[in-house]
Design a protein around this motif. Structure first.
Motif, mmCIF file in Angstrom:
data_model
loop_
_atom_site.group_PDB
_atom_site.id
_atom_site.type_symbol
_atom_site.label_atom_id
_atom_site.label_comp_id
_atom_site.label_asym_id
_atom_site.label_seq_id
_atom_site.Cartn_x
_atom_site.Cartn_y
_atom_site.Cartn_z
ATOM 1 N N VAL A 65 11.747 -17.096 0.576
ATOM 2 C CA VAL A 65 10.416 -17.030 1.192
ATOM 3 C C VAL A 65 9.403 -16.527 0.161
ATOM 4 N N GLY A 66 9.805 -15.554 -0.643
ATOM 5 C CA GLY A 66 8.927 -15.075 -1.712
ATOM 6 C C GLY A 66 8.585 -16.172 -2.709
ATOM 7 N N GLY A 67 9.554 -17.024 -3.013
ATOM 8 C CA GLY A 67 9.289 -18.160 -3.894
ATOM 9 C C GLY A 67 8.307 -19.140 -3.289
ATOM 10 N N TYR A 68 8.423 -19.356 -1.987
ATOM 11 C CA TYR A 68 7.461 -20.228 -1.298
ATOM 12 C C TYR A 68 6.058 -19.627 -1.376
ATOM 13 N N VAL A 69 5.957 -18.345 -1.095
ATOM 14 C CA VAL A 69 4.646 -17.680 -1.147
ATOM 15 C C VAL A 69 4.082 -17.750 -2.562
ATOM 16 N N GLY A 70 4.919 -17.531 -3.555
ATOM 17 C CA GLY A 70 4.465 -17.579 -4.947
ATOM 18 C C GLY A 70 4.051 -18.954 -5.405
ATOM 19 N N ALA A 71 4.500 -19.997 -4.724
ATOM 20 C CA ALA A 71 4.148 -21.364 -5.101
ATOM 21 C C ALA A 71 2.792 -21.789 -4.548
ATOM 22 N N GLN A 72 2.153 -20.928 -3.780
ATOM 23 C CA GLN A 72 0.844 -21.261 -3.215
ATOM 24 C C GLN A 72 -0.196 -21.351 -4.322
ATOM 25 N N PRO A 73 -1.113 -22.304 -4.232
ATOM 26 C CA PRO A 73 -2.166 -22.405 -5.255
ATOM 27 C C PRO A 73 -3.170 -21.261 -5.120
ATOM 28 N N TRP A 74 -3.739 -20.883 -6.245
ATOM 29 C CA TRP A 74 -4.813 -19.883 -6.231
ATOM 30 C C TRP A 74 -6.031 -20.495 -5.569
ATOM 31 N N PRO A 75 -6.695 -19.775 -4.672
ATOM 32 C CA PRO A 75 -7.958 -20.294 -4.125
ATOM 33 C C PRO A 75 -9.018 -20.306 -5.224
ATOM 34 N N PRO A 76 -10.026 -21.169 -5.105
ATOM 35 C CA PRO A 76 -11.027 -21.282 -6.173
ATOM 36 C C PRO A 76 -11.653 -19.945 -6.565
#
Length: 95
Positions: A65-76
């Motif tokens: 789950v942490g890996g999924y969260v870490g794969a989120q793109p940075w917001p602009p």
């Protein structure tokens, strides 16, 4: 195959598992609310439900789950960092 591919494969697997369990895990920023809902449902008061999705292999599943969260793109707004500085690390965006 490098670590980027391994992390992405793990994030994809986690997204599929969350989706199969009824959570919207589409790598959108709003899907982080679904991760919160998943954790609140599966580990109320911070304790995994014994027969729930986190009831076995807890360390592995929390890491995934942490890996999924870490794969989120940075917001602009976070890409330039606060006060014009860049974020402490640069993250690759996956779509």
């Amino acid at each position: 195959m490098g670590i980027d591919n391994d992390v992405r494969a793990g994030a994809d697997w986690t997204a599929a598992a969350l989706t199969a369990a009824g959570y919207r895990a589409d790598f959108s920023p709003s899907s982080l609310w679904e991760v919160e809902r998943f954790l609140s449902t599966e580990a109320p008061d911070g304790r995994p439900r014994p027969r729930g999705l986190l009831g076995k292999d807890l360390d592995t599943r929390v890491a995934m789950v942490g890996g999924y969260v870490g794969a989120q793109p940075w917001p602009p707004e976070a890409r330039s960092g606060s006060q014009g500085r860049r974020p402490p690390t640069r993250r690759r965006q996956w779509h």
